[in-house]
Motif scaffolding. Structure first.
Motif, PDB file in Angstrom:
ATOM      1  N   VAL A 120       0.859  -1.183   0.000  1.00 15.22           N
ATOM      2  CA  VAL A 120       0.000   0.000   0.000  1.00 15.22           C
ATOM      3  C   VAL A 120       0.895   1.232   0.000  1.00 15.22           C
ATOM      4  O   VAL A 120       1.734   1.403   0.890  1.00 15.22           O
ATOM      5  CB  VAL A 120      -0.930   0.029   1.228  1.00 15.22           C
ATOM      6  N   PHE A 121       0.726   2.093  -0.996  1.00 17.20           N
ATOM      7  CA  PHE A 121       1.559   3.281  -1.135  1.00 17.20           C
ATOM      8  C   PHE A 121       0.814   4.499  -0.579  1.00 17.20           C
ATOM      9  O   PHE A 121      -0.294   4.808  -1.002  1.00 17.20           O
ATOM     10  CB  PHE A 121       1.925   3.501  -2.603  1.00 17.20           C
ATOM     11  N   THR A 122       1.457   5.186   0.365  1.00 19.25           N
ATOM     12  CA  THR A 122       0.850   6.353   0.996  1.00 19.25           C
ATOM     13  C   THR A 122       1.854   7.506   1.002  1.00 19.25           C
ATOM     14  O   THR A 122       3.057   7.309   0.811  1.00 19.25           O
ATOM     15  CB  THR A 122       0.423   6.047   2.440  1.00 19.25           C
ATOM     16  N   ALA A 123       1.344   8.709   1.244  1.00 18.25           N
ATOM     17  CA  ALA A 123       2.186   9.902   1.321  1.00 18.25           C
ATOM     18  C   ALA A 123       1.872  10.652   2.606  1.00 18.25           C
ATOM     19  O   ALA A 123       0.800  10.485   3.206  1.00 18.25           O
ATOM     20  CB  ALA A 123       1.947  10.803   0.107  1.00 18.25           C
ATOM     21  N   VAL A 124       2.803  11.468   3.047  1.00 16.88           N
ATOM     22  CA  VAL A 124       2.585  12.295   4.237  1.00 16.88           C
ATOM     23  C   VAL A 124       1.408  13.229   3.974  1.00 16.88           C
ATOM     24  O   VAL A 124       1.386  13.932   2.956  1.00 16.88           O
ATOM     25  CB  VAL A 124       3.850  13.114   4.562  1.00 16.88           C
ATOM     26  N   PRO A 125       0.393  13.240   4.850  1.00 20.07           N
ATOM     27  CA  PRO A 125      -0.778  14.095   4.632  1.00 20.07           C
ATOM     28  C   PRO A 125      -0.394  15.557   4.447  1.00 20.07           C
ATOM     29  O   PRO A 125       0.430  16.099   5.176  1.00 20.07           O
ATOM     30  CB  PRO A 125      -1.600  13.889   5.914  1.00 20.07           C
TER      31      PRO A 125
END
Length: 277
Positions: free
Chosen positions: A253-258
């Motif tokens: 799962v690829f996420t980024a800093v909000p």
């Protein structure tokens, strides 16, 4: 092939699945509790006519590839998949060799991540399922065939496989992939699909051969990854992993800093889905 029990088995599994189980909206006009035939066909990557004929006891004998697709579309367990193969008159797939079957639990999680880049890969780096945002971010990794199904293999044999990653990150990525394949080779041994990948790469890539002799060990964490996307530009993403040891599969799962620029770019990719690539 016994058409009557095969048709009955497909129908009961289709009717047992709810739209929410596969990430589909129920809609106000749905009269049946389970999935429609056309929905199963779409999930399995086949025509509605082909699937309908199987349920109507008049279809041709499905190939192993079609059965594997049906097993994924219907979210079958391994035992149910084996039963499906037997009903169609095929030998039960060898579980340690045929790593294409996605665990139903993994698929249920993936189905609920329609707005997030996520995919299921096996221990050979072969992508088994992707969300639309993952296709938009990484491209359609399920289109490849043969040894090229493995991202490990493509990285060392296809220059285009490296275009999404900054040049300065290539040495680190190469070492990570070799370490991963070393672990798979050690577990599966000679004569395995992992061994076939290693033998081919040793013959084709001097970089791979050099790193292989160094015997790198997989790291215990997944560091941030940088991408150079052709449409949205540079992104820095974190890769969260969920490992299913019994199936030798991992959900990425690829996420980024909000609030970051990368987060905004991921939101754009989620909106357009697979239309960018």
């Amino acid at each position: 092939m016994d058409r009557v029990p095969l048709a009955s088995f497909l129908r009961t599994r289709r009717e047992a699945l709810q739209p929410e189980d596969v990430g589909l909206p129920r809609g106000p006009r749905r009269r049946t509790g389970g999935l429609r035939r056309e929905e199963v066909a779409t999930l399995s990557g086949m025509s509605t006519d082909y699937y309908s004929r199987l349920e109507q006891r008049r279809g041709p004998r499905p190939s192993e590839q079609m059965l594997a697709a049906l097993a994924r579309g219907l979210r079958l367990s391994l035992a149910e998949r084996d039963h499906l193969f037997q009903l169609a008159g095929h030998a039960i797939p060898h579980r340690t060799v045929r790593a294409e079957h996605v665990n139903p639990g993994m698929m249920r999680i993936l189905d609920r991540m329609h707005d997030t880049p996520a995919q299921v890969v096996n221990h050979l780096g072969e992508t088994l399922a992707q969300t639309a945002p993952a296709v938009a971010l990484l491209g359609d990794e399920m289109r490849h065939t043969g040894l090229a199904r493995s991202a490990h293999h493509r990285w060392f044999t296809d220059p285009t496989a490296r275009q999404l990653r900054p040049q300065e990150d290539h040495p680190t990525q190469s070492r990570l992939l070799v370490a991963s394949l070393h672990a798979s080779y050690t577990r599966d041994g000679r004569g395995s699909r992992a061994a076939a990948l290693v033998d081919d790469l040793l013959a084709r890539s001097a970089e791979f051969a050099r790193l292989w002799r160094e015997h790198p060990v997989p790291a215990g964490h997944c560091p941030p990854k940088r991408f150079l996307h052709p449409e949205v530009g540079a992104l820095e993403l974190h890769c969260q992993t969920l490992v299913d040891p019994d199936e030798s599969q991992t959900l990425l799962v690829f996420t980024a800093v909000p609030g970051s620029a990368s987060d905004e770019k991921l939101r754009l990719l989620a909106v357009v889905g697979g239309q960018l690539v």
